[in-house]
Design a protein around this motif. Structure first.
Motif, PDB file in Angstrom:
ATOM      1  N   ALA A  34      45.283 157.684 -80.221  1.00 29.43           N
ATOM      2  CA  ALA A  34      46.439 157.318 -81.050  1.00 29.43           C
ATOM      3  C   ALA A  34      46.373 155.850 -81.449  1.00 29.43           C
ATOM      4  N   PHE A  35      45.873 155.030 -80.538  1.00 29.66           N
ATOM      5  CA  PHE A  35      45.691 153.600 -80.827  1.00 29.66           C
ATOM      6  C   PHE A  35      44.751 153.408 -82.011  1.00 29.66           C
ATOM      7  N   LEU A  36      43.674 154.177 -82.052  1.00 32.15           N
ATOM      8  CA  LEU A  36      42.707 154.062 -83.145  1.00 32.15           C
ATOM      9  C   LEU A  36      43.262 154.605 -84.463  1.00 32.15           C
ATOM     10  N   ARG A  37      44.204 155.529 -84.384  1.00 35.36           N
ATOM     11  CA  ARG A  37      44.795 156.088 -85.603  1.00 35.36           C
ATOM     12  C   ARG A  37      45.959 155.250 -86.140  1.00 35.36           C
ATOM     13  N   SER A  38      46.404 154.302 -85.368  1.00 37.52           N
ATOM     14  CA  SER A  38      47.563 153.491 -85.766  1.00 37.52           C
ATOM     15  C   SER A  38      47.162 152.416 -86.778  1.00 37.52           C
ATOM     16  N   TRP A  39      47.887 152.299 -87.875  1.00 32.11           N
ATOM     17  CA  TRP A  39      47.556 151.287 -88.873  1.00 32.11           C
ATOM     18  C   TRP A  39      47.787 149.878 -88.335  1.00 32.11           C
ATOM     19  N   GLN A  40      48.688 149.752 -87.349  1.00 26.77           N
ATOM     20  CA  GLN A  40      48.949 148.430 -86.776  1.00 26.77           C
ATOM     21  C   GLN A  40      47.725 147.870 -86.058  1.00 26.77           C
ATOM     22  N   THR A  41      46.874 148.749 -85.532  1.00 29.50           N
ATOM     23  CA  THR A  41      45.657 148.300 -84.850  1.00 29.50           C
ATOM     24  C   THR A  41      44.765 147.519 -85.802  1.00 29.50           C
ATOM     25  N   TYR A  42      44.575 148.038 -86.996  1.00 31.50           N
ATOM     26  CA  TYR A  42      43.722 147.368 -87.976  1.00 31.50           C
ATOM     27  C   TYR A  42      44.470 146.219 -88.646  1.00 31.50           C
ATOM     28  N   GLY A  43      45.789 146.342 -88.673  1.00 29.83           N
ATOM     29  CA  GLY A  43      46.596 145.260 -89.228  1.00 29.83           C
ATOM     30  C   GLY A  43      46.521 144.002 -88.393  1.00 29.83           C
ATOM     31  N   PHE A  44      46.609 144.141 -87.046  1.00 33.30           N
ATOM     32  CA  PHE A  44      46.560 142.924 -86.228  1.00 33.30           C
ATOM     33  C   PHE A  44      45.163 142.324 -86.219  1.00 33.30           C
ATOM     34  N   ALA A  45      44.122 143.158 -86.351  1.00 29.38           N
ATOM     35  CA  ALA A  45      42.761 142.611 -86.426  1.00 29.38           C
ATOM     36  C   ALA A  45      42.582 141.787 -87.700  1.00 29.38           C
ATOM     37  N   LEU A  46      43.078 142.298 -88.830  1.00 27.76           N
ATOM     38  CA  LEU A  46      42.962 141.582 -90.096  1.00 27.76           C
ATOM     39  C   LEU A  46      43.817 140.321 -90.100  1.00 27.76           C
ATOM     40  N   ALA A  47      45.070 140.451 -89.671  1.00 27.90           N
ATOM     41  CA  ALA A  47      45.965 139.294 -89.649  1.00 27.90           C
ATOM     42  C   ALA A  47      45.445 138.214 -88.705  1.00 27.90           C
ATOM     43  N   GLY A  48      44.879 138.638 -87.562  1.00 26.57           N
ATOM     44  CA  GLY A  48      44.342 137.666 -86.614  1.00 26.57           C
ATOM     45  C   GLY A  48      43.154 136.909 -87.180  1.00 26.57           C
ATOM     46  N   ALA A  49      42.269 137.615 -87.892  1.00 28.99           N
ATOM     47  CA  ALA A  49      41.104 136.956 -88.492  1.00 28.99           C
ATOM     48  C   ALA A  49      41.535 135.942 -89.550  1.00 28.99           C
ATOM     49  N   VAL A  50      42.512 136.311 -90.379  1.00 25.50           N
ATOM     50  CA  VAL A  50      43.008 135.396 -91.409  1.00 25.50           C
ATOM     51  C   VAL A  50      43.658 134.176 -90.762  1.00 25.50           C
ATOM     52  N   SER A  51      44.400 134.382 -89.683  1.00 25.11           N
ATOM     53  CA  SER A  51      45.074 133.271 -89.000  1.00 25.11           C
ATOM     54  C   SER A  51      44.075 132.285 -88.425  1.00 25.11           C
ATOM     55  N   VAL A  52      43.007 132.807 -87.821  1.00 22.48           N
ATOM     56  CA  VAL A  52      41.974 131.924 -87.263  1.00 22.48           C
ATOM     57  C   VAL A  52      41.314 131.104 -88.372  1.00 22.48           C
ATOM     58  N   LEU A  53      41.019 131.748 -89.496  1.00 25.13           N
ATOM     59  CA  LEU A  53      40.404 131.044 -90.629  1.00 25.13           C
ATOM     60  C   LEU A  53      41.321 129.938 -91.143  1.00 25.13           C
ATOM     61  N   LEU A  54      42.608 130.228 -91.258  1.00 25.12           N
ATOM     62  CA  LEU A  54      43.568 129.224 -91.711  1.00 25.12           C
ATOM     63  C   LEU A  54      43.678 128.082 -90.710  1.00 25.12           C
ATOM     64  N   LEU A  55      43.627 128.408 -89.436  1.00 26.49           N
ATOM     65  CA  LEU A  55      43.707 127.366 -88.410  1.00 26.49           C
ATOM     66  C   LEU A  55      42.522 126.421 -88.497  1.00 26.49           C
ATOM     67  N   GLU A  56      41.318 126.971 -88.649  1.00 29.59           N
ATOM     68  CA  GLU A  56      40.129 126.125 -88.755  1.00 29.59           C
ATOM     69  C   GLU A  56      40.237 125.191 -89.966  1.00 29.59           C
ATOM     70  N   ASN A  57      40.743 125.712 -91.077  1.00 28.12           N
ATOM     71  CA  ASN A  57      40.901 124.887 -92.264  1.00 28.12           C
ATOM     72  C   ASN A  57      41.987 123.826 -92.069  1.00 28.12           C
ATOM     73  N   ALA A  58      43.039 124.178 -91.344  1.00 25.80           N
ATOM     74  CA  ALA A  58      44.112 123.218 -91.083  1.00 25.80           C
ATOM     75  C   ALA A  58      43.605 122.051 -90.245  1.00 25.80           C
ATOM     76  N   LEU A  59      42.821 122.355 -89.216  1.00 27.23           N
ATOM     77  CA  LEU A  59      42.294 121.308 -88.345  1.00 27.23           C
ATOM     78  C   LEU A  59      41.271 120.442 -89.068  1.00 27.23           C
ATOM     79  N   GLN A  60      40.590 121.026 -90.052  1.00 25.69           N
ATOM     80  CA  GLN A  60      39.606 120.268 -90.825  1.00 25.69           C
ATOM     81  C   GLN A  60      40.267 119.445 -91.921  1.00 25.69           C
ATOM     82  N   ALA A  61      41.441 119.896 -92.404  1.00 31.59           N
ATOM     83  CA  ALA A  61      42.068 119.273 -93.568  1.00 31.59           C
ATOM     84  C   ALA A  61      42.727 117.944 -93.267  1.00 31.59           C
TER      85      ALA A  61
END
Length: 293
Positions: A192-219
């Motif tokens: 059920a965890f693998l079928r949940s859209w939230q599982t893939y949503g948090f993976a995508l949102a987490g990756a975007v957040s990390v990318l934004l954080l790296e850019n923030a620290l560099q900026a």
């Protein structure tokens, strides 16, 4: 279960701090970049310890979110900043200015006052799609609104603060999606965890957040990025907890100590952010310098 959630959240903050500190220790010893850096790091014990810390932090965060409200768990991750300093300073042979420890005390004391006064409660794991759609759209819109004015050519401090605010919003959304996905796993199992859209949503949102954080620290300077990152995550998480999962906090006269605690956290984070930029190198003992020579 609130006490258990708080314990898991504190353990998650400490684990993430350890992971970050050891990963930076490993990366600082290499001059390579890109995939070659990663290929080198996987053979270093420091990096493996760091990865173990990050994995444990994700596990602890999931357990905390399953057992307690988002409005409690995410603010406790503010402790990652003082934990990271406590671990990284001796590990990297650095010394925080004495006045920087007032920032640590301000963060810890402010967080204790805020959470004791607010007493977040009433958590549930799931929310209907009619709540998720506006929540995701508003978070994505808020992130876009922060990113667009943060283009190159803007003042560095402004860019860092805006990108950090976008990352904080993404972190809060990631935690909300993780809470829902973890609840699905706990209640219905791995399939059920693998079928949940939230599982893939948090993976995508987490990756975007990390990318934004790296850019923030560099900026721009950390003093501009860290307050927006720390406070933004806690505030957005509070709003998402209330609107998505029917969480509640105490109001009325309790708002006074809550505001005082929040102010102490803001001041503590600002002090710590400035202190980090004035960290000094601890001199090596004479015998060690002789051996290095």
């Amino acid at each position: 279960m609130i006490e258990l959630a708080a314990a898991f959240a504190v353990a998650g903050a400490a684990s993430n701090a350890v992971g970050t500190a050891f990963q930076r220790k490993a990366a600082s010893a290499s001059s390579r970049g890109g995939l070659r850096l990663l290929a080198e790091l996987v053979h270093q014990p420091y990096w493996m310890i760091g990865m173990a810390g990050v994995i444990c932090a994700a596990l602890f965060q999931s357990l905390a979110l399953v057992n307690g409200p988002l409005a409690l768990v995410q603010p406790l991750f503010i402790l990652e900043l003082p934990f990271a300093l406590l671990v990284a300073a001796p590990l990297m042979h650095r010394r925080l200015p004495p006045w920087g420890w007032w920032g640590v005390g301000g963060c810890v004391a402010g967080l204790a006052v805020l959470l004791l006064a607010a007493a977040p409660h009433g958590a549930t794991d799931q929310a209907p799609l009619s709540r998720w759609i506006p929540a995701v759209c508003l978070c994505a819109g808020g992130m876009a609104a922060a990113i667009l004015p943060a283009g190159r050519g803007r003042p560095p401090a402004r860019r860092a603060a805006l990108l950090a605010a976008a990352s904080a919003t993404g972190n809060a959304l990631t935690a909300a999606l993780l809470k829902s996905a973890s609840g699905t796993f706990a209640d219905h199992g791995f399939s059920a965890f693998l079928r949940s859209w939230q599982t893939y949503g948090f993976a995508l949102a987490g990756a975007v957040s990390v990318l934004l954080l790296e850019n923030a620290l560099q900026a721009g300077p950390l003093a501009a990025a860290q307050p927006a990152l720390t406070i933004g995550d806690a505030v957005v998480s509070l709003v998402l907890g209330i609107t998505l999962f029917d969480e509640r906090i105490r109001t009325g006269w309790w708002l006074v100590p809550e505001a005082c605690g929040a102010l102490m956290i803001v001041v503590g984070v600002v002090v710590l952010s400035r202190a980090v930029q004035r960290i000094t190198v601890v001199p090596a003992p004479a015998g060690r310098e002789h051996m290095a020579g």
